[in-house]
Design a protein around this motif. Sequence first.
Motif, PDB file in Angstrom:
ATOM      1  N   ILE A 169      10.110   2.177   5.023  1.00 23.56           N
ATOM      2  CA  ILE A 169       8.969   1.259   5.065  1.00 23.56           C
ATOM      3  C   ILE A 169       9.439  -0.196   4.994  1.00 23.56           C
ATOM      4  N   ARG A 170      10.320  -0.485   4.040  1.00 25.85           N
ATOM      5  CA  ARG A 170      10.664  -1.877   3.742  1.00 25.85           C
ATOM      6  C   ARG A 170      11.807  -2.388   4.615  1.00 25.85           C
ATOM      7  N   SER A 204       0.876  -1.174   0.000  1.00 26.55           N
ATOM      8  CA  SER A 204       0.000   0.000   0.000  1.00 26.55           C
ATOM      9  C   SER A 204       0.908   1.218   0.000  1.00 26.55           C
ATOM     10  N   VAL A 205       0.328   2.402   0.084  1.00 29.55           N
ATOM     11  CA  VAL A 205       1.162   3.596   0.076  1.00 29.55           C
ATOM     12  C   VAL A 205       2.049   3.648   1.311  1.00 29.55           C
ATOM     13  N   LYS A 206       1.520   3.183   2.441  1.00 31.74           N
ATOM     14  CA  LYS A 206       2.271   3.364   3.680  1.00 31.74           C
ATOM     15  C   LYS A 206       2.968   2.103   4.173  1.00 31.74           C
ATOM     16  N   ALA A 207       2.746   0.967   3.530  1.00 33.42           N
ATOM     17  CA  ALA A 207       3.344  -0.265   4.031  1.00 33.42           C
ATOM     18  C   ALA A 207       3.542  -1.269   2.908  1.00 33.42           C
ATOM     19  N   ALA A 210       0.646   6.208  -6.814  1.00 34.32           N
ATOM     20  CA  ALA A 210       1.341   4.916  -6.827  1.00 34.32           C
ATOM     21  C   ALA A 210       0.697   3.926  -7.801  1.00 34.32           C
ATOM     22  N   ASP A 216      -2.068  10.131  -2.719  1.00 32.70           N
ATOM     23  CA  ASP A 216      -0.889   9.253  -2.802  1.00 32.70           C
ATOM     24  C   ASP A 216      -1.206   7.946  -3.506  1.00 32.70           C
ATOM     25  N   VAL A 217      -2.435   7.487  -3.315  1.00 32.47           N
ATOM     26  CA  VAL A 217      -2.809   6.182  -3.857  1.00 32.47           C
ATOM     27  C   VAL A 217      -2.835   6.235  -5.382  1.00 32.47           C
ATOM     28  N   GLN A 249       7.081   4.601  -2.381  1.00 32.72           N
ATOM     29  CA  GLN A 249       7.902   4.634  -1.161  1.00 32.72           C
ATOM     30  C   GLN A 249       8.056   3.271  -0.512  1.00 32.72           C
ATOM     31  N   ALA A 250       7.182   2.327  -0.876  1.00 35.93           N
ATOM     32  CA  ALA A 250       7.283   1.006  -0.252  1.00 35.93           C
ATOM     33  C   ALA A 250       8.560   0.272  -0.658  1.00 35.93           C
TER      34      ALA A 250
END
Lengths: 131, 492, 451
Positions: free
Chosen positions: C321-322, A63-66, B481, B477-478, C315-316
Amino acid sequence: MSNIPSELKYTKSHEWVRIEGDGTVTVGISDHAQALLGDMVFVELPEPGTSLDAGEECAVVESVKAASDVYAPMTGEVLAANELLEDAPETINTDAYNDGWLFRIKLADEAELKELLDAEAYAELVAEEDH
Amino acid sequence: MTQRAVCEPLIFEHSRPGRVNRAQSAHLGGELNGIPESLRRKHPPRLPEVSELDAVRHYTRLSQKNFSIDTHFYPLGSCTMKYNPRACNTLASLPGFLGQHPLSAARDSQGILACLWELQEMLKEVTGMSAVSLTPMAGAQGEFAGVAMIRAYHDARGDDARTEILVPDAAHGTNPATATMCGYTVREIPTDNQGDVDEEALKAAVGPHTAGIMLTNPSTLGVFERRIHEIARIVHEAGGLLYYDGANLNAILGKVKPGDMGFDVIHMNLHKTFSTPHGGGGPGAGPVGVSEHLQPFMPIPVVGRDDSGAFRWLDEHDLPQSIGRLSAHMGNTGILLRAYIYALMLGREGMVRIADYATLNANYLMARLRDAGFDMALPGRRATHEFILTLKHQAKEPGVTAMDFAKRLLDYGFHAPTTYFPLIIPECLLIEPTETESKQALDAFVEAMTAIQAEAEKDVETLKGAPYSLPVRRLDDVKAARELDLRWQAKA
Amino acid sequence: MPFIPHTEDDTRAMLAACGVDSIEDLFDEIPPELRADALDGIPPGRDELAVSRLLHARAAQDAQPLCFTGAGAYEHHIPAAVWEITTRGEYYSAYTPYQAEASQGTLQLLYEFQTMMSELTAMEVANASLYDGATALAEAVLMAVRANRKSKARRILMPRTVHPRYRGVVQAIVHHQGITLELLDYDTAGGHINPASLPTTPGDITALVIPQPNFFGALEDADALTDWAHTHGALVIGVVNPTAMAVITPPGEWGAAGADIVCGEGQPLGIPLASGGPYFGFMCCKQKIVRQMPGRIIGATVDLEGKRGYVLTLQAREQHIRRSKATSNICTNQGLMTTAATIYMAVMGPAGLEGVARQCHANTRALVQQLGEIDGVETVFDRPTFHETVLRLPRPTAEVLAGLSERGIFGGFDLSADYPELDNTLLVCATETRNETDMDAYAAALREVLA
């Protein structure tokens, strides 16, 4: 409250498993897991033909954050991966238990099925994590 | 705010075919006689064709869409956003420094080498380490150098069973990522409810497979790791080494030296503690300091001084066991120079005052916010240079998140604190005011937080829709991405 | 107190709010035995005037010879507008654009930068920078290993015509991960990798690195090398000079399918020499492998009202995050340098950049011709070059360089330490900043030194 269908089995790492009755299982991530991760933007799936050991990291949902690893719930060979998710990863958010499936495995050892949680046990696990 | 009305097009949208900035190119040209047709470019790159004024106006306007330290209070935890003195930029930009080719002979570079050598010496003194190499170009590269030295140390002793690096679960993401780059597996150590490393878990984790542990102290939770001596003993007895992530050195500068805490190798973020500019994401500088037993493995080049007092670069001939070079030349020299200038202005008293006033500001802000009704993640502890506020109650009722608070703060003219880090604290804001902010700036921040809390209680939608007064509203943001759009394309 | 604004009244009131009597009390959680003594090794503080005096003296101490050296760092003219704008506080003192709505300036600029680098290299996408050219190549190698899933060998073919320092840095960074760098020797006549010398059954190769122009200034046969690599299942990593891109075939157009990953040193695009840094590395790739790319990437999106805006995306992949599975540990990159480079490319435009490239090529040719008229001085290789050339000298290079230095000329890079077989050789470069007078001065000085 998250949706936990009673006909499915679950893992502690939040995968669901549907026993197809022909020596194969279908695997996805639970409604609870998708809700925690948020809007899916990318899914990386194992290639059909890959041999997996139970507990092995074999897919990534992002997802965007994880970004979260998905673990093979049981040992076996990957028969198919859900190609729909390549273009529409959000299907996991909207339909985690049907169209949002990740991959299918041909089981090497059906005895491993006994290790899985039933819906009731999984619901308890989710309730505990919420505290 | 008038900013909302202005939508600045892309520089490519200002472009007009055939517009040439002749001031820069009127007399440039020449035949490509030496290059056969088959190796030549067929179509010119579609760079923007604009006048010099177009470019200046465009990039000036874009700059006005940024928050920065020069324009806003920027309490971004863990990032140490303090004033970047202008003198550092002006003096590091003297033509004598900027014009120097990196491969110039040492005899032609004694001025810059003297500056760098003195910086090495000052960093040794303030960290209590035996030697310093300035070459790593950012904190993460400093981490890489440090862990690579740990590996080189074990390898040189024939101790190849050490395959694991220990990292607290609250650590910066760079720590585990670095350990992986150095070929190690990562084992996370949990944090106890006081914010210290869980000592029992650590004892259970160490063994003959332990190469080392990476620690930040003060930790990423904004508290001082009180049992650091005990941790050092446990890891050293198991044969592992201690790595100090210097991201939070600002908090203890001149108060505690990492070398005295038992660390074998450290990196410093000069763009934090020594106030070199963050530049919208770099360049940084991440020098490493080592204890004596790691000295042979330092990354090159290092500035040395011979008997006559002349400076020169030490390279692989001087340090044959070095982990090698980490940049083509000597790293981010211009940033090192800025740090040197800052250190000269501060001097020995000024360095200690950094820790004093960074700590005073953080504890004052924490006290004021606590009095205003906010929850602290570790209420029983002193703040160091930063502290963590958790909005987990607000997330349940009235249902506003750390993200909502962060976005609404922007409307009030404050850059948001760090959100959602450390990962182990729910709905957190990591707040670092730094020593260069006044009491009045901190008081204004408290007022804004209080006002936002009141807004949230009245109508959560006010926060959900924030920001309102910036060049854009909340961004998707979604969509970014899922539907990757990473460059401008001319419309067909 | 330098840079600390507190009045005595402020401090008193703040301590009271904290419930302590002194600042010292705020450090009571630190075990007393850890407290450091005074920092006697550090000089007392100085004001700006005193520091300014010292730094002016230090800067004046360093010689500024007439520079004919490139070898990875090139003196180009930088339009005044570039750093005037770049050092505006809004760029200079901002952080990484985590709060997108408060960082649209930096984000839009980086999106423009990504577009410009993609255009220059004819690649599909670019990231927002890495540390420098050498580390960008190391990251490109790691990326190739992730992206080439069919290859299991972790084997990289690395020509000896790649900058020796880059090869060293790549080795230092990637060797922990079981990756082998296999050196390819160069053709002694051309100073390039001769495609005909490559094996017909090379086995499992992960990637081939192609420098363009290479360290000797020579232009590689990039089309043939690219096709050879792709035929054998290897990815192609181009490491290129951005100025040269204005006039030579860009890597996106090499061979039938183009390079897969492209990286290089961004310094020629508006960054001063400054003793080696800060510079910046750039990286571009085919879009299908963008998720394997390290570093910050900016994407366009819309806000709540449908208005265009920019954010950090993908960003993942990244360390915050990773964590241990991130594509790299990089977080801070070289943001301010890419700001300067973006403004440089906008101010120069396609015509300006092409003018620079042509002038560099023409100047270096003129210089080589002039020096070649001196007895015993000759070119070593016969491949076409861009703006650097290897010359053979009738005397040991170190001696000649020392003589030139006494005459105020930095005459080039001595290749003998990195290439023992190339003793008595010199790598020279004349960018657009050198004029006829400069070149005459060089030729005259060289005649004297060799006389």
